[in-house]
Design a protein around this motif. Structure first.
Motif, mmCIF file in Angstrom:
data_model
loop_
_atom_site.group_PDB
_atom_site.id
_atom_site.type_symbol
_atom_site.label_atom_id
_atom_site.label_comp_id
_atom_site.label_asym_id
_atom_site.label_seq_id
_atom_site.Cartn_x
_atom_site.Cartn_y
_atom_site.Cartn_z
ATOM 1 N N ASP A 151 21.764 -32.634 -29.611
ATOM 2 C CA ASP A 151 20.545 -32.682 -30.417
ATOM 3 C C ASP A 151 20.067 -31.242 -30.615
ATOM 4 O O ASP A 151 20.383 -30.367 -29.805
ATOM 5 C CB ASP A 151 19.493 -33.511 -29.682
ATOM 6 N N MET A 152 19.308 -30.996 -31.659
ATOM 7 C CA MET A 152 18.809 -29.636 -31.883
ATOM 8 C C MET A 152 17.509 -29.378 -31.131
ATOM 9 O O MET A 152 17.327 -28.320 -30.538
ATOM 10 C CB MET A 152 18.578 -29.387 -33.379
ATOM 11 N N GLY A 175 19.427 -26.767 -29.345
ATOM 12 C CA GLY A 175 20.850 -26.883 -29.644
ATOM 13 C C GLY A 175 21.488 -25.545 -29.947
ATOM 14 O O GLY A 175 22.582 -25.230 -29.463
ATOM 15 N N LYS A 176 20.800 -24.728 -30.725
ATOM 16 C CA LYS A 176 21.302 -23.390 -31.045
ATOM 17 C C LYS A 176 21.358 -22.529 -29.780
ATOM 18 O O LYS A 176 22.315 -21.778 -29.575
ATOM 19 C CB LYS A 176 20.413 -22.733 -32.097
ATOM 20 N N LEU A 231 26.510 -31.416 -33.858
ATOM 21 C CA LEU A 231 25.060 -31.564 -33.875
ATOM 22 C C LEU A 231 24.704 -32.896 -34.535
ATOM 23 O O LEU A 231 25.158 -33.177 -35.647
ATOM 24 C CB LEU A 231 24.444 -30.402 -34.658
ATOM 25 N N THR A 269 21.207 -34.821 -35.422
ATOM 26 C CA THR A 269 19.765 -34.614 -35.409
ATOM 27 C C THR A 269 19.055 -35.536 -36.391
ATOM 28 O O THR A 269 19.600 -35.879 -37.438
ATOM 29 C CB THR A 269 19.420 -33.144 -35.734
ATOM 30 N N ASP A 313 23.190 -25.664 -40.534
ATOM 31 C CA ASP A 313 24.604 -25.996 -40.402
ATOM 32 C C ASP A 313 25.477 -24.807 -40.801
ATOM 33 O O ASP A 313 26.407 -24.441 -40.073
ATOM 34 C CB ASP A 313 24.920 -27.228 -41.258
ATOM 35 N N TYR A 318 31.664 -24.859 -32.988
ATOM 36 C CA TYR A 318 30.786 -25.719 -33.787
ATOM 37 C C TYR A 318 31.563 -26.467 -34.872
ATOM 38 O O TYR A 318 32.210 -25.859 -35.720
ATOM 39 C CB TYR A 318 29.680 -24.873 -34.424
ATOM 40 N N SER A 330 27.325 -30.865 -38.546
ATOM 41 C CA SER A 330 26.117 -31.619 -38.232
ATOM 42 C C SER A 330 26.139 -32.978 -38.908
ATOM 43 O O SER A 330 26.776 -33.170 -39.945
ATOM 44 C CB SER A 330 24.873 -30.840 -38.671
#
Length: 153
Positions: A52-53, A74-75, A92, A94, A112, A123, A126
C-alpha cells in the motif's frame, strides 16, 4: 511462491488475501504498518511484495493509534529495499488516485512513472483498488501468475 502484503485497511487486506488464496502454491504473510512491513521485508525473503502507499508508522491496536500516518510509506519502503539491496519485486495496490497536497501533490499515474524510474529493478507497477469493482483483482491475479511463470521457467 512467497507473497507479503503490507496493508493497513482490514477490508482491503481481506479482499487482496481472498484473491491471492485462489492461486495455488502460494504462501501468504501480511503486515499492517510501515514498521512491521519493513521489518518483515528485511528479515525474510519474498517473491512478491504487495504494498500500500499510505499507512501508519506502527500497527494499530486498542492502546496504539499507529503513530504518524505516512502518505508516502510505500515509496519510503521502496527506498529502504533499494538501500538494503533486498532482492524483491514490488507491486503497489492503492485505493487513492492522488497523494499529498500542495507541493507534494501527485497523481497515481505520475507516482507510477516516478517509482518506475527510481526503483527499476524492483518496482513492477501499480493497481488502483476499488472495492466496488473487480478489474483490480484481475490485474493482481495476472501479475502474480506472470511472476509464478518466471520463477518456474
Amino acid at each position: 511462491m512467497k507473497i507479503l502484503v503490507v496493508e493497513d485497511d482490514e477490508n482491503k487486506l481481506d479482499q487482496i488475501s481472498e484473491i491471492l488464496r485462489l492461486i495455488p502454491n502460494l504462501s501468504l504473510t501480511s503486515k499492517r504498518s510501515y514498521q512491521s512491513g519493513l521489518r518483515e521485508i528485511l528479515d525474510s525473503r519474498y517473491d512478491l511484495i504487495v504494498l500500500d502507499m499510505s499507512m501508519p508508522t506502527y500497527d494499530k491496536s486498542s492502546s496504539e493509534p499507529g503513530g504518524r500516518f505516512r502518505k508516502f510509506a510505500g515509496k519510503e519502503i521502496l527506498a529502504e529495499i533499494r538501500r538494503e539491496k533486498v532482492d524483491a519485486r514490488v507491486l503497489l495496490v492503492t485505493g487513492f488516485d492522488t497523494f499529498g497536497e500542495g507541493a507534494t501533490f501527485i497523481t497515481l499515474q505520475e507516482m507510477d512513472k516516478k517509482l518506475s524510474v527510481l526503483f527499476p529493478s524492483v518496482y513492477l507497477g501499480s493497481i488502483f483498488y476499488n472495492a466496488s469493482e473487480t478489474n483490480w483483482a484481475d490485474e493482481l491475479k495476472a501479475y502474480v501468475l506472470t511472476i509464478q511463470e518466471t520463477l518456474h521457467a
